[in-house]
Design an enzyme around this catalytic site. Sequence first.
Site, mmCIF file in Angstrom:
data_model
loop_
_atom_site.group_PDB
_atom_site.id
_atom_site.type_symbol
_atom_site.label_atom_id
_atom_site.label_comp_id
_atom_site.label_asym_id
_atom_site.label_seq_id
_atom_site.Cartn_x
_atom_site.Cartn_y
_atom_site.Cartn_z
ATOM 1 N N ASN A 1 0.832 -1.201 0.000
ATOM 2 C CA ASN A 1 0.000 0.000 0.000
ATOM 3 C C ASN A 1 0.868 1.253 0.000
ATOM 4 O O ASN A 1 1.992 1.236 0.485
ATOM 5 C CB ASN A 1 -0.918 0.006 1.221
ATOM 6 C CG ASN A 1 -1.876 -1.180 1.216
ATOM 7 O OD1 ASN A 1 -2.102 -1.778 0.167
ATOM 8 N ND2 ASN A 1 -2.413 -1.523 2.365
ATOM 9 N N HIS B 1 6.026 -0.384 -2.538
ATOM 10 C CA HIS B 1 5.615 0.420 -3.695
ATOM 11 C C HIS B 1 5.687 1.920 -3.417
ATOM 12 O O HIS B 1 5.044 2.710 -4.087
ATOM 13 C CB HIS B 1 4.202 0.032 -4.146
ATOM 14 C CG HIS B 1 4.134 -1.375 -4.693
ATOM 15 N ND1 HIS B 1 2.986 -2.121 -4.681
ATOM 16 C CD2 HIS B 1 5.084 -2.147 -5.261
ATOM 17 C CE1 HIS B 1 3.233 -3.311 -5.216
ATOM 18 N NE2 HIS B 1 4.498 -3.358 -5.567
ATOM 19 N N CYS C 1 17.003 15.041 -9.176
ATOM 20 C CA CYS C 1 18.075 14.988 -8.176
ATOM 21 C C CYS C 1 17.768 14.017 -7.048
ATOM 22 O O CYS C 1 18.631 13.730 -6.221
ATOM 23 C CB CYS C 1 18.378 16.376 -7.619
ATOM 24 S SG CYS C 1 17.092 17.036 -6.543
ATOM 25 N N CYS D 1 11.129 20.972 -8.649
ATOM 26 C CA CYS D 1 12.206 21.100 -7.663
ATOM 27 C C CYS D 1 13.034 22.341 -7.991
ATOM 28 O O CYS D 1 12.980 22.856 -9.116
ATOM 29 C CB CYS D 1 13.064 19.843 -7.755
ATOM 30 S SG CYS D 1 14.518 19.834 -6.688
ATOM 31 N N CYS E 1 16.000 22.348 -8.632
ATOM 32 C CA CYS E 1 16.925 21.938 -9.693
ATOM 33 C C CYS E 1 16.207 21.891 -11.044
ATOM 34 O O CYS E 1 16.799 21.482 -12.040
ATOM 35 C CB CYS E 1 17.536 20.572 -9.375
ATOM 36 S SG CYS E 1 16.488 19.169 -9.799
ATOM 37 N N SER F 1 -3.953 -10.497 -2.615
ATOM 38 C CA SER F 1 -4.092 -11.732 -3.381
ATOM 39 C C SER F 1 -2.720 -12.259 -3.760
ATOM 40 O O SER F 1 -2.588 -13.367 -4.260
ATOM 41 C CB SER F 1 -4.932 -11.480 -4.628
ATOM 42 O OG SER F 1 -4.418 -10.361 -5.324
ATOM 43 N N GLU G 1 -11.422 -13.726 0.447
ATOM 44 C CA GLU G 1 -11.675 -15.001 -0.233
ATOM 45 C C GLU G 1 -10.340 -15.696 -0.459
ATOM 46 O O GLU G 1 -9.294 -15.040 -0.429
ATOM 47 C CB GLU G 1 -12.401 -14.781 -1.552
ATOM 48 C CG GLU G 1 -11.855 -13.636 -2.370
ATOM 49 C CD GLU G 1 -12.853 -13.194 -3.439
ATOM 50 O OE1 GLU G 1 -12.576 -13.498 -4.607
ATOM 51 O OE2 GLU G 1 -13.874 -12.575 -3.096
ATOM 52 N N ALA H 1 -9.978 -7.686 7.067
ATOM 53 C CA ALA H 1 -8.776 -7.526 7.893
ATOM 54 C C ALA H 1 -9.058 -6.712 9.155
ATOM 55 O O ALA H 1 -8.570 -7.033 10.241
ATOM 56 C CB ALA H 1 -7.679 -6.848 7.072
HETATM 57 ZN ZN LIG Z 1 15.674 18.176 -7.913
#
Ligand SMILES: [Zn+2]
Length: 247
Positions: free
Chosen positions: A103, A120, A131, A149, A151, A190, A216, A232
């Site tokens: 997640n 992830h 950068c 940014c 930069c 899953s 399931e 859960a």
């Molecule tokens: Zn940067």
Amino acid sequence: MTQEATLKKAADILRNTRHAVALTGAGVSVASGIPAFRGSQGLWEKWDPRIFEISFFRQDPVQGWTLLLELDKLMMAARPNEGHNALAELERMGIVTAVITQNIDGLHQEAGSRDVVEFHGSSRRMRCMQCGRTWAREEISLDSLPPRCGCSGLIKPDVVFFGEAIPEQAGISAYGACNACEVMLVVGTSAVVAPASHLPVIAKQAGAKIIEINMEPSALGSLSDFVILGEASAILPQLVEAVKKPA
Ligand SMILES: [Zn+2]
């Protein structure tokens, strides 16, 4: 075995380990209002599937960010549920050593889990594509898109898009934790998407017992030693109670 008996047996195993690892997926955050990406109620049904395509994002960052704004709103509004709280409690009890999550919502940390491997990435962090500098989500204004940014690099959510590799350190931490664990809790996933799908296999090969909690039965099949079917946010607190009170 009845579900109740399975839950008790799983609790006995958890009570006797100091090396359990939890592998979590979308199912853990459904009760926090974040729908799963797959399935009929999934986000893909509602949103442009290009939202997480890195090539699209690079090509058209304004449109890419426009697609991401709704997701950002959803993630920022979500709060941990009883399932997240239960996993944080198992860590405080010295049972769970790490949570490996697919997640991107940051809710395990918000619930109090300290050792979290974000396979992830996280939507609560931003990263400069040039950068590599990172910021907390709140530090970046999205009033004018795309954010850039100092930069001049493009800033994107620090989330693994399709076409991007799993962050190296997350991979190393996840594989290490799976090799060292005695018990793996697979919750709300899953476990079909590689490379996260390899993790239960690694744990099993290292001798771990696999406890699966899903709505399931999943593709894990016979890899799971115990399967507890349900939400859960309902099952995990029951499991913690059973760990605390041996029958
Ligand atoms: Zn940067």
